[in-house]
Scaffold this active site. Structure first.
Site, mmCIF file in Angstrom:
data_model
loop_
_atom_site.group_PDB
_atom_site.id
_atom_site.type_symbol
_atom_site.label_atom_id
_atom_site.label_comp_id
_atom_site.label_asym_id
_atom_site.label_seq_id
_atom_site.Cartn_x
_atom_site.Cartn_y
_atom_site.Cartn_z
ATOM 1 C CG ASP A 43 -4.973 30.691 7.304
ATOM 2 O OD1 ASP A 43 -4.717 29.617 6.738
ATOM 3 O OD2 ASP A 43 -5.845 31.482 6.895
ATOM 4 N NE ARG A 90 -6.542 32.331 4.174
ATOM 5 C CZ ARG A 90 -5.758 31.737 3.284
ATOM 6 N NH1 ARG A 90 -5.077 32.455 2.410
ATOM 7 N NH2 ARG A 90 -5.662 30.415 3.239
ATOM 8 C CG ASP A 150 -3.898 36.503 5.088
ATOM 9 O OD1 ASP A 150 -3.102 37.128 4.349
ATOM 10 O OD2 ASP A 150 -3.625 35.387 5.563
ATOM 11 C CE1 TYR A 163 -12.017 28.769 11.770
ATOM 12 C CE2 TYR A 163 -14.204 28.110 11.016
ATOM 13 C CZ TYR A 163 -12.856 27.836 11.188
ATOM 14 O OH TYR A 163 -12.357 26.622 10.797
#
Length: 301
Positions: free
Chosen positions: A47, A181, A89, A75
């Site tokens: 993103d 997300r 987000d 992550y």
């Protein structure tokens, strides 16, 4: 006859430590320009506001992109508790809020439910296609989308810290196609308090680590300079999860023409996917059968 693409025939991987504020495609375009490369692509979109590993393939290395994309990735991310947004987000609009704040023990108890083979509904604002249109385009037009759940393998989801009552920091190791997300959104729903991603960083992807990443500032400073080429990882790094099979000179010639070629096998079995090398150079990826590799991708280097 199509127009010939300009640029250099250069192959390899550049590991970029992507900064926040850039799309993955913008990074790829900048790298391609800096190397004056004919062809470039990346192994897994980040993103725009996410940071960390963006592995950019140049030239013949683009043929190895699927093997990096399919590999596990890690992550670290911070979840803002108590708020849901339309994008899942911090870039989106708050659409629901709660004063409830789960305890750290409640959060730890919920995490195992997101580990293993799970089903995940992508965010409304995602690149998933619906009748040929990207979901994020339809969402921007105000459509309320019903996206189908997709399978995702999550190897681990670990609590790293609890900075304050409103935030929790996690690490996830997962397979291809995962949306961090969506994990934040669904964890918030499971805890009854809502949640969205506040910060997100990809710390490693397959064989590539963020600690080895090159900054955009360094790429721009060395653009069109031979010193930039020294930052490239070899093409075969993208094949780290496949066994390497040396081949004979005759086998290399046959493989380069798209035909099965003789290889020197070790512990591979009939039907295994592997890659062939000759004098240290990658020749092809294919399926091993009875002493030969049957190529599915051939490298022209």
């Amino acid at each position: 006859m199509g127009r010939r693409r300009k640029g250099r025939d250069i192959s390899g991987w550049l590991i970029v430590d992507k900064p926040a504020g850039l799309t993955s495609n913008a990074v790829v375009n900048k790298v391609r320009w800096a190397f004056d490369a004919k062809k470039a692509g990346h192994a897994g979109t980040l993103d725009p506001e996410a940071t960390g590993v963006l592995a950019v393939a140049l030239g013949e290395a683009t043929k190895t992109v699927p093997y990096v994309t399919d590999a596990l990735k890690a992550y670290t991310f911070t979840v803002r508790l108590g708020q849901a947004t339309n994008t899942d987000d911090a870039e989106g609009e708050v659409i629901a809020q709660s004063d409830l704040r789960p305890t750290t023990e409640d959060i730890e108890a919920a995490l195992p439910g997101f580990v293993g083979d799970i089903m995940q509904v992508p965010p409304q604002y995602s690149a998933v296609k619906i009748d040929g249109e990207r979901a994020y385009k339809l969402a921007r037009d105000g459509e309320d989308l019903e996206l189908a759940a997709r399978p995702l393998f999550v190897e681990s989801l670990t609590l790293l810290g609890r900075p304050d009552d409103d935030h929790v920091t996690l690490e996830m190791v997962c397979g291809k196609g995962g949306y961090v997300r969506a994990i934040a959104r669904d964890l918030g729903a499971e805890l009854g308090c809502y949640g969205h991603v506040r910060e997100l960083r990809r710390v490693w992807s397959g064989p590539f680590d963020a600690e080895d990443g090159v900054s955009m500032e360094e790429i721009e400073a060395k653009a069109k300079d031979p010193a930039l080429d020294e930052l490239l990882e070899p093409l075969e790094v993208g094949l780290a999860d496949l066994p390497e099979l040396p081949c004979t000179a005759e086998g290399a010639t046959r493989l380069r023409h798209g035909n099965p070629g003789m290889v020197i096998a070790s512990d591979v079995e009939y039907g295994d996917e592997a890659w062939a090398s000759y004098q240290g150079q990658p020749v092809a990826v294919g399926i091993y059968k009875a002493g030969e590799l049957h190529p599915t991708r051939v490298f022209n280097i």
